[in-house]
Design a protein around this motif. Structure first.
Motif, PDB file in Angstrom:
ATOM      1  N   GLU A 285     -22.139  16.323  16.876  1.00 38.55           N
ATOM      2  CA  GLU A 285     -21.336  16.462  15.556  1.00 38.55           C
ATOM      3  C   GLU A 285     -20.545  18.184  15.754  1.00 38.55           C
ATOM      4  OE1 GLU A 285     -24.901  17.777  12.801  1.00 38.55           O
ATOM      5  OE2 GLU A 285     -25.635  15.562  13.117  1.00 38.55           O
ATOM      6  N   ARG A 286     -21.310  19.087  16.243  1.00 41.81           N
ATOM      7  CA  ARG A 286     -20.220  19.580  17.114  1.00 41.81           C
ATOM      8  C   ARG A 286     -18.836  19.658  16.903  1.00 41.81           C
ATOM      9  NH1 ARG A 286     -18.317  22.823  20.781  1.00 41.81           N
ATOM     10  NH2 ARG A 286     -19.376  21.516  22.348  1.00 41.81           N
ATOM     11  N   VAL A 287     -18.497  18.764  18.253  1.00 42.45           N
ATOM     12  CA  VAL A 287     -17.174  18.352  18.015  1.00 42.45           C
ATOM     13  C   VAL A 287     -16.514  18.079  16.619  1.00 42.45           C
ATOM     14  CG1 VAL A 287     -15.720  17.095  19.882  1.00 42.45           C
ATOM     15  CG2 VAL A 287     -17.304  18.530  20.523  1.00 42.45           C
ATOM     16  N   PHE A 288     -16.740  16.956  16.831  1.00 43.50           N
ATOM     17  CA  PHE A 288     -15.662  16.115  15.100  1.00 43.50           C
ATOM     18  C   PHE A 288     -15.811  16.933  14.144  1.00 43.50           C
ATOM     19  CE2 PHE A 288     -17.728  11.590  18.057  1.00 43.50           C
ATOM     20  CZ  PHE A 288     -16.112  12.352  18.475  1.00 43.50           C
ATOM     21  N   ARG A 289     -16.853  17.523  14.019  1.00 50.58           N
ATOM     22  CA  ARG A 289     -16.727  18.717  12.700  1.00 50.58           C
ATOM     23  C   ARG A 289     -15.972  19.673  12.888  1.00 50.58           C
ATOM     24  NH1 ARG A 289     -22.949  19.094  11.345  1.00 50.58           N
ATOM     25  NH2 ARG A 289     -23.291  17.215  10.082  1.00 50.58           N
ATOM     26  N   LEU A 290     -14.738  19.667  13.929  1.00 52.58           N
ATOM     27  CA  LEU A 290     -13.814  20.491  13.929  1.00 52.58           C
ATOM     28  C   LEU A 290     -12.554  19.600  13.142  1.00 52.58           C
ATOM     29  CD1 LEU A 290     -14.388  21.387  17.177  1.00 52.58           C
ATOM     30  CD2 LEU A 290     -14.471  23.322  15.502  1.00 52.58           C
ATOM     31  N   ILE A 291     -12.545  18.563  13.150  1.00 50.94           N
ATOM     32  CA  ILE A 291     -12.335  17.976  12.184  1.00 50.94           C
ATOM     33  C   ILE A 291     -11.579  18.705  11.241  1.00 50.94           C
ATOM     34  CG2 ILE A 291     -10.560  15.799  11.999  1.00 50.94           C
ATOM     35  CD1 ILE A 291     -12.204  14.049  13.851  1.00 50.94           C
ATOM     36  N   PRO A 292     -10.971  18.996  10.260  1.00 55.42           N
ATOM     37  CA  PRO A 292     -10.969  19.765   9.386  1.00 55.42           C
ATOM     38  C   PRO A 292     -11.812  18.586   8.180  1.00 55.42           C
ATOM     39  CG  PRO A 292      -8.867  20.690   9.749  1.00 55.42           C
ATOM     40  CD  PRO A 292      -9.469  19.318  10.758  1.00 55.42           C
ATOM     41  N   ALA A 293     -11.487  17.434   7.816  1.00 53.48           N
ATOM     42  CA  ALA A 293     -12.150  17.058   6.713  1.00 53.48           C
ATOM     43  C   ALA A 293     -13.117  16.759   7.540  1.00 53.48           C
ATOM     44  CB  ALA A 293     -10.841  15.932   6.412  1.00 53.48           C
ATOM     45  N   LEU A 294     -13.653  16.577   8.037  1.00 54.53           N
ATOM     46  CA  LEU A 294     -15.310  15.969   8.410  1.00 54.53           C
ATOM     47  C   LEU A 294     -15.881  17.647   8.597  1.00 54.53           C
ATOM     48  CD1 LEU A 294     -15.349  13.551  11.122  1.00 54.53           C
ATOM     49  CD2 LEU A 294     -14.759  13.307   8.773  1.00 54.53           C
ATOM     50  N   ALA A 295     -15.491  18.492   8.323  1.00 57.07           N
ATOM     51  CA  ALA A 295     -16.506  20.147   8.213  1.00 57.07           C
ATOM     52  C   ALA A 295     -17.976  20.759   8.347  1.00 57.07           C
ATOM     53  CB  ALA A 295     -15.808  20.989   7.420  1.00 57.07           C
ATOM     54  N   ARG A 296     -17.671  18.752   7.070  1.00 57.69           N
ATOM     55  CA  ARG A 296     -19.009  19.204   6.513  1.00 57.69           C
ATOM     56  C   ARG A 296     -19.687  17.842   6.400  1.00 57.69           C
ATOM     57  NH1 ARG A 296     -16.891  22.695   3.362  1.00 57.69           N
ATOM     58  NH2 ARG A 296     -17.483  24.950   3.602  1.00 57.69           N
ATOM     59  N   ALA A 297     -19.417  16.921   7.705  1.00 63.74           N
ATOM     60  CA  ALA A 297     -19.659  15.593   7.227  1.00 63.74           C
ATOM     61  C   ALA A 297     -21.146  15.400   8.628  1.00 63.74           C
ATOM     62  CB  ALA A 297     -18.963  14.855   8.666  1.00 63.74           C
ATOM     63  N   GLU A 298     -21.247  14.336   7.194  1.00 67.68           N
ATOM     64  CA  GLU A 298     -23.024  13.367   6.950  1.00 67.68           C
ATOM     65  C   GLU A 298     -23.157  12.305   8.309  1.00 67.68           C
ATOM     66  OE1 GLU A 298     -26.893  12.004   4.459  1.00 67.68           O
ATOM     67  OE2 GLU A 298     -24.713  12.100   3.885  1.00 67.68           O
ATOM     68  N   PHE A 299     -23.507  12.938   9.126  1.00 64.39           N
ATOM     69  CA  PHE A 299     -23.511  12.191  10.913  1.00 64.39           C
ATOM     70  C   PHE A 299     -24.598  10.438  10.308  1.00 64.39           C
ATOM     71  CE2 PHE A 299     -20.507  14.263  11.829  1.00 64.39           C
ATOM     72  CZ  PHE A 299     -19.426  13.579  12.737  1.00 64.39           C
ATOM     73  N   VAL A 300     -24.338   9.312   9.556  1.00 63.27           N
ATOM     74  CA  VAL A 300     -25.393   8.453   9.505  1.00 63.27           C
ATOM     75  C   VAL A 300     -26.061   7.798  10.587  1.00 63.27           C
ATOM     76  CG1 VAL A 300     -25.220   8.866   7.444  1.00 63.27           C
ATOM     77  CG2 VAL A 300     -23.915   6.998   8.344  1.00 63.27           C
ATOM     78  N   ARG A 301     -24.899   7.279  11.462  1.00 63.01           N
ATOM     79  CA  ARG A 301     -25.544   6.968  12.832  1.00 63.01           C
ATOM     80  C   ARG A 301     -24.303   7.777  13.991  1.00 63.01           C
ATOM     81  NH1 ARG A 301     -22.435   1.136  13.920  1.00 63.01           N
ATOM     82  NH2 ARG A 301     -20.307   2.422  14.170  1.00 63.01           N
ATOM     83  N   TYR A 302     -24.501   8.126  15.131  1.00 63.29           N
ATOM     84  CA  TYR A 302     -23.700   8.430  16.464  1.00 63.29           C
ATOM     85  C   TYR A 302     -23.156   7.572  16.838  1.00 63.29           C
ATOM     86  CZ  TYR A 302     -26.322  12.759  14.776  1.00 63.29           C
ATOM     87  OH  TYR A 302     -26.898  13.886  14.305  1.00 63.29           O
ATOM     88  N   GLY A 303     -22.482   8.047  17.340  1.00 61.72           N
ATOM     89  CA  GLY A 303     -21.309   7.043  18.479  1.00 61.72           C
ATOM     90  C   GLY A 303     -22.221   6.570  20.042  1.00 61.72           C
ATOM     91  N   VAL A 304     -22.669   5.738  20.256  1.00 61.75           N
ATOM     92  CA  VAL A 304     -23.138   4.916  21.700  1.00 61.75           C
ATOM     93  C   VAL A 304     -21.983   4.214  22.318  1.00 61.75           C
ATOM     94  CG1 VAL A 304     -25.498   4.899  19.958  1.00 61.75           C
ATOM     95  CG2 VAL A 304     -23.673   3.395  20.462  1.00 61.75           C
ATOM     96  N   MET A 305     -22.364   4.378  23.550  1.00 64.67           N
ATOM     97  CA  MET A 305     -22.179   3.420  24.676  1.00 64.67           C
ATOM     98  C   MET A 305     -23.024   3.099  25.703  1.00 64.67           C
ATOM     99  SD  MET A 305     -18.639   3.629  24.147  1.00 64.67           S
ATOM    100  CE  MET A 305     -17.837   2.605  26.079  1.00 64.67           C
ATOM    101  N   HIS A 306     -23.445   2.132  25.559  1.00 56.62           N
ATOM    102  CA  HIS A 306     -24.979   1.740  26.376  1.00 56.62           C
ATOM    103  C   HIS A 306     -25.404   0.240  26.342  1.00 56.62           C
ATOM    104  CE1 HIS A 306     -27.868   0.871  22.898  1.00 56.62           C
ATOM    105  NE2 HIS A 306     -27.334   2.147  22.715  1.00 56.62           N
ATOM    106  N   ARG A 307     -25.304  -0.159  27.220  1.00 54.21           N
ATOM    107  CA  ARG A 307     -25.903  -1.630  27.204  1.00 54.21           C
ATOM    108  C   ARG A 307     -26.618  -2.113  26.229  1.00 54.21           C
ATOM    109  NH1 ARG A 307     -29.471  -5.191  31.956  1.00 54.21           N
ATOM    110  NH2 ARG A 307     -29.542  -7.017  30.243  1.00 54.21           N
ATOM    111  N   ASN A 308     -26.532  -3.270  25.755  1.00 52.84           N
ATOM    112  CA  ASN A 308     -27.471  -3.928  24.795  1.00 52.84           C
ATOM    113  C   ASN A 308     -26.824  -4.957  24.697  1.00 52.84           C
ATOM    114  OD1 ASN A 308     -28.792  -4.031  22.592  1.00 52.84           O
ATOM    115  ND2 ASN A 308     -28.101  -2.253  21.256  1.00 52.84           N
ATOM    116  N   THR A 309     -28.262  -5.877  24.141  1.00 47.06           N
ATOM    117  CA  THR A 309     -27.675  -7.342  23.473  1.00 47.06           C
ATOM    118  C   THR A 309     -28.270  -7.956  22.697  1.00 47.06           C
ATOM    119  OG1 THR A 309     -28.582  -8.236  25.910  1.00 47.06           O
ATOM    120  CG2 THR A 309     -28.520  -9.683  23.943  1.00 47.06           C
TER     121      THR A 309
END
Length: 433
Positions: A285-309
């Protein structure tokens, strides 16, 4: 027959047995364990002990309320093992799983069988709820059953934001080189904005993977922060390249852009293209809201990198959680591409009820889209199969209100009230027999 004694399998077993159906619940633990589990209890919480917000202005709170009204065992047990956590529902981890195990094992219509299932039997109704760490043997059986050459074994998902939360004055439509009739939203950055974002990305704190989650990255799913470490211009020649784009406000090519791609049919959700990440959620949230169009963005899913099936649900699953072409087989839990404890349990609830309906000669329920359960199932069964990624429950999945409400909290409460009203209309079907 229910395969898997996690949250989804336990809830499915309870729902089926409560409706007079004899259930076999197969769980390979503790004889054979997984790298994530510590006990042989059913419904073990392997990570956090939080079941997230309990308030109706939060989509997780709405989903839990729907489950309570439908007679969820897990919600009943969670209430008795609640520990202080502010507005969230958190539980005593061991007490919760121990009581679920006792309730399941003590039900006269449930037989718990502590053995590994290596093949999916034919000729009987089966619910598969084996979770993200499905055993190798059962994974192969599932591949044979679905006809898929492979399942997904590693999540590399980008964040998703709501359309309502974008600063549309700082967004323009367009595809690189003019293709696609402007299918993408472009969020331009100036040179100064880009390097501010770049430096913040380098310094951001990352999620530490579990020992069994090896950091195996492929060029096609490289975390955005890993790309940034290759040099300050890497992103500008990768996911943030502005080639072929002209900002209509300035009439010039931007220094860099972040592209957003529509993530659901209704156009209420957008994902950040090429921004799969292993940053901690607060850092995203902190870093991606530095993108001007996303300054007040509502994140409904965060990015992930993990094992899954998980299966490619849009390609393989019906809205009743049945396998296409094999209606006697239901799937539930994280295996179908939902993220989170509550989402997994909710899918077990629906699978258990629909399996009973099939056995009794009734039509399985296709739940209303304006309920939390129905909206989540609608997403995982209608998303683009080529880009499908697991999803948490969020209000962006529900159809919008028929009027604009500026307050996000008020809007969410209205969506919850509408959902509960719709849910209550079908509870009679849920409790049938």
């Amino acid at each position: 027959m229910i395969i898997g004694g996690g949250l989804a399998g336990s809830e499915a077993a309870w729902q089926a047995a409560s409706r007079g159906i004899k259930v076999e619940l197969w769980e390979m633990r503790p004889a054979k364990t997984t790298p994530a589990h510590q006990t042989g209890y059913l419904a073990e919480l392997v990570c956090s002990n939080s079941l997230r917000s309990d308030e109706l202005e939060n989509a997780a709170g709405l989903l839990k309320e729907e489950m309570r009204q439908a007679g969820s065992l897990l919600m009943e047990v969670a209430a008795r093992h609640r520990v202080p956590a502010g507005k969230a529902l958190a539980v005593d981890r061991e007490g919760f799983s121990r009581e679920v195990t006792a309730r399941i094992e003590g039900h006269p219509s449930i037989e718990v069988i502590r053995e590994e299932v290596k093949e999916i039997p034919a000729g009987r109704v089966v619910i598969m709820a084996t979770g993200p760490l499905t055993s190798p043997a059962l994974t192969e059986a599932l591949k044979d059953l679905t006809g898929e050459e492979y399942l997904y074994f590693y999540d590399a998902a980008a964040p998703i934001v709501t359309a309502d939360s974008l600063d549309w004055s700082k967004v323009f439509r367009g595809s690189r080189y003019g293709g696609g009739e402007g299918d993408y939203l472009n969020c331009p950055l100036s040179e100064e904005e880009y390097y501010t974002f770049y430096q913040a990305l380098l310094r951001a704190e990352r999620h530490t993977p579990h020992p069994f989650e090896q950091e195996i990255y492929f060029e096609g799913c490289m975390p955005v922060e890993e790309m940034a470490r290759r040099g300050p211009e890497t992103l500008r020649y990768g996911p943030m390249r502005p080639t072929g784009l002209v900002d209509p406000v300035s009439g010039k090519r931007p220094f860099a852009v972040v592209q957003l791609r529509q993530d659901n049919r209704e156009g209420t959700l957008y994902n950040l293209v090429g921004f799969q990440t292993s940053l901690k959620w607060g850092e995203q949230e902190r870093v991606f809201r530095l993108i001007p169009a996303l300054a007040r963005a509502e994140f409904v899913r965060y990015g992930v990198m993990h094992r899954n099936t998980y299966i490619n649900a849009p390609r393989l699953l019906t809205p009743t959680l049945q396998l296409k072409g094999r209606p006697e087989i239901f799937l539930a839990g994280q295996l179908i591409g939902v993220e989170g404890y509550i989402e997994s349990a909710a899918m077990g609830l629906v699978a258990g009820i629909n399996a009973v309906r099939l056995i009794k000669g009734l039509e399985p329920l296709d739940l209303p889209l304006d309920t939390a359960h129905g909206a989540l199932i609608h997403y995982i069964t209608t998303a683009d199969p080529a880009r499908f990624q697991p999803m948490n429950i969020n209000f962006g999945l529900l159809p919008p209100l028929d009027r604009r409400v500026r307050s996000r909290r008020q809007r969410n409460l209205l969506l919850s009230r509408r959902a509960i009203s719709s849910w209550q209309k079908i509870l009679g079907e849920f409790s049938l027999n």
